[in-house]
Design an enzyme around this catalytic site. Structure first.
Site, mmCIF file in Angstrom:
data_model
loop_
_atom_site.group_PDB
_atom_site.id
_atom_site.type_symbol
_atom_site.label_atom_id
_atom_site.label_comp_id
_atom_site.label_asym_id
_atom_site.label_seq_id
_atom_site.Cartn_x
_atom_site.Cartn_y
_atom_site.Cartn_z
ATOM 1 N N HIS A 1 54.680 38.070 41.432
ATOM 2 C CA HIS A 1 53.323 37.497 41.123
ATOM 3 C C HIS A 1 52.768 38.518 40.195
ATOM 4 O O HIS A 1 52.952 38.213 38.814
ATOM 5 C CB HIS A 1 52.458 37.443 42.269
ATOM 6 C CG HIS A 1 51.011 36.880 42.039
ATOM 7 N ND1 HIS A 1 50.063 37.286 41.513
ATOM 8 C CD2 HIS A 1 50.738 35.627 42.406
ATOM 9 C CE1 HIS A 1 49.135 36.469 41.211
ATOM 10 N NE2 HIS A 1 49.358 35.391 41.927
ATOM 11 N N SER B 1 40.828 34.677 45.281
ATOM 12 C CA SER B 1 42.195 34.476 44.216
ATOM 13 C C SER B 1 43.252 35.029 44.681
ATOM 14 O O SER B 1 43.109 36.134 45.441
ATOM 15 C CB SER B 1 41.499 35.029 42.888
ATOM 16 O OG SER B 1 42.644 34.763 42.064
ATOM 17 N N CYS B 2 44.603 34.402 44.609
ATOM 18 C CA CYS B 2 45.708 35.221 44.645
ATOM 19 C C CYS B 2 45.925 36.401 43.698
ATOM 20 O O CYS B 2 46.831 37.196 43.894
ATOM 21 C CB CYS B 2 46.576 33.975 44.467
ATOM 22 S SG CYS B 2 47.051 33.318 42.699
ATOM 23 N N SER B 3 45.209 36.487 42.640
ATOM 24 C CA SER B 3 45.300 37.504 41.785
ATOM 25 C C SER B 3 44.067 38.767 42.139
ATOM 26 O O SER B 3 44.048 39.712 41.390
ATOM 27 C CB SER B 3 44.755 37.055 40.459
ATOM 28 O OG SER B 3 46.038 36.251 39.872
#
Length: 467
Positions: free
Chosen positions: A370, A248-250
């Site tokens: 982000h 995940s980018c998170s």
């Protein structure tokens, strides 16, 4: 031997999508849009299909793990369906006699969606559901490794469509093993582009001449301050960092820990499976090979990643992720960037102000716009952080991967694509959600004049600055 012109092939697909969308809108209703969205959602959520998509995804991309893919496919889709269940996307949205304006929901048309190999099932499903809910057609362009999963997903969607008599041409895929040439043509002729994935694709989307919704890179840093519940913070970071092998980018990429509780927090990390490595050069020499992330370590299960880093005999057998002490930030310090692996960089801050400074530098290096995380008991520090950091989200006392993209325990829309605002070079600073897939027509009627006197507007200004 006849060869298919790739450009003509894409143009034919979009033409079919456009014809299907025109009919979908012409004969549309809220019920028709809702049923199409439900069909696409059940196509990925039905348990046996979900499992097959998860297994195929891991098998063909080599990224993530099956149990977490199953969870992601289920929860992301269920959460999205909760979010859109009562959303009105058809007909008259508002009729205000005071303004004389009637607002009518309208589709965007044909959506072109570029989706990554990290989530080749959940991300296209999310885009497809949002598109159908708002009366659009959609053409998906997966990354090469994501093609098999996308193809199977669409076959499941078609099976559900056939039960209801829904036109299959509303949801299509660019065929083949992925082609920049084909994707570029899709970007040029769609009515709206949605891009999740490489920053190269994001740049191409924004320069295509087509309205675009594209998202920035992630490089999440989380602060653990001296007021935090250290045991809870360690548990949440572990759960988030290891989920789907950090695809995940998170996913947390750095923890910035205040000095007063540093040693105590390292103990809690160890208790939850985070093995601390003090020599960052040892990690860098194995995590990067010839300037690129080591494919043997990216998004792999813990044992495989640990073996790829040459740490099998140096860390406990139950190690879930590697925490590596480091201090450098910037292009010459790759540990300060996104690592797409079960590796967490750990920075030691003198105090909270220093932690904010380090986090800001990390974001300005990579991942600006982000999101960042904060583990604290302070009521004031989230606002301090929100004013100091170039970010769209401050995730407080939550496992970051689960919280940033929407959770059943927070109010963020469920999404796999997080807009990063101007900081990340994006047109949106919110989670990509259904409202981005819809536009409106306004009927404007004449109303009684509402013209103020000049002094009503400037009276207070004149009193301070003079005329």
């Amino acid at each position: 031997m006849n060869t298919v012109d790739p450009i003509a092939e894409v143009e034919a697909i979009v033409a079919r999508a456009r014809a299907a969308q025109n009919a979908f809108e012409r004969d549309g209703s809220q019920l028709a849009y809702d049923r199409a969205a439900q069909a696409a959602a059940w196509a990925i959520m039905e348990p046996s299909r979900n499992r097959h998509l998860a297994e195929l995804s891991v098998e063909t991309t080599g990224l993530g793990n099956v149990p977490d893919k199953i969870t992601k496919n289920h929860r992301k889709t269920l959460g999205l369906m909760r979010d859109i269940q009562h959303a009105q996307t058809y007909g008259i949205l508002s009729d205000d006699p005071a303004t004389g304006i009637t607002e009518i929901a309208r589709p965007m048309g044909v959506i072109g969606a570029v989706v990554p190999s990290t989530n080749p099932g959940a991300t296209p499903a999310n885009n497809i559901i949002n598109a159908l809910k708002c009366g659009n057609a959609i053409v998906v362009s997966p990354s090469p490794k994501g093609v098999p999963t996308c193809e199977v997903l669409l076959s499941y969607i078609y099976a559900e469509f056939d039960k209801l008599g829904i036109d299959r041409d509303l949801v299509q895929i660019i065929p083949g093993r992925g082609s920049k040439e084909k994707t570029q043509r899709l970007l040029e002729i769609a009515d709206l582009i949605v891009v999740t994935g490489s920053q190269n694709n994001v740049k191409r989307a924004y320069t295509s001449g087509t309205p675009a919704l594209a998202v920035g890179a992630g490089n999440v840093a989380v602060i653990v301050d001296e007021t935090a519940d250290l045991a809870a913070a360690a548990e949440k970071i572990k759960a988030s960092k290891t989920f789907d092998n950090a695809t995940s980018c998170s996913s947390e990429n750095a923890a910035v820990v205040v000095d007063d509780i540093y040693d105590a927090f390292v103990t809690e990390m160890a208790r939850t499976g985070g093995a601390l490595i003090g020599d960052d050069s040892k990690i860098m020499s194995k995590l990067w090979v010839k300037g690129h992330l080591n494919p043997q370590a990216i998004a792999q299960d813990a044992d495989k990643m640990i073996a790829a880093l040459g740490l099998t005999d140096e860390v406990p057998a139950d190690t879930a992720y590697i925490a590596v002490e480091t201090s450098g930030i910037g292009p010459e310090h790759p540990l300060s960037g996104e690592k797409l692996s079960r590796v967490l960089s750990v920075y030691r801050a003198k105090d909270f102000d220093d932690a904010v400074r380090i986090t800001r530098e990390l974001q300005l290096h990579q991942g600006a716009g982000h999101s960042v995380g904060l583990h604290t008991h302070s009521q004031d520090r989230p606002l301090t952080l929100a004013r100091a950091i170039p970010t769209s989200r401050i995730i407080v006392n939550q496992p970051h991967t689960f919280a940033a993209g929407g959770s059943f325990t927070n109010g963020m829309p469920f999404s796999l694509s997080m807009g990063c605002g101007s900081w990340g070079g994006n047109s949106i600073d919110t989670n990509l959600h259904w409202r981005h897939f819809m536009q409106t027509t306004k009927i404007v009627r004449e109303i009684p004049a509402n013209e103020p006197a000049v002094e009503d507007i400037f009276g207070d200004y004149w009193s301070e600055a003079g005329q």
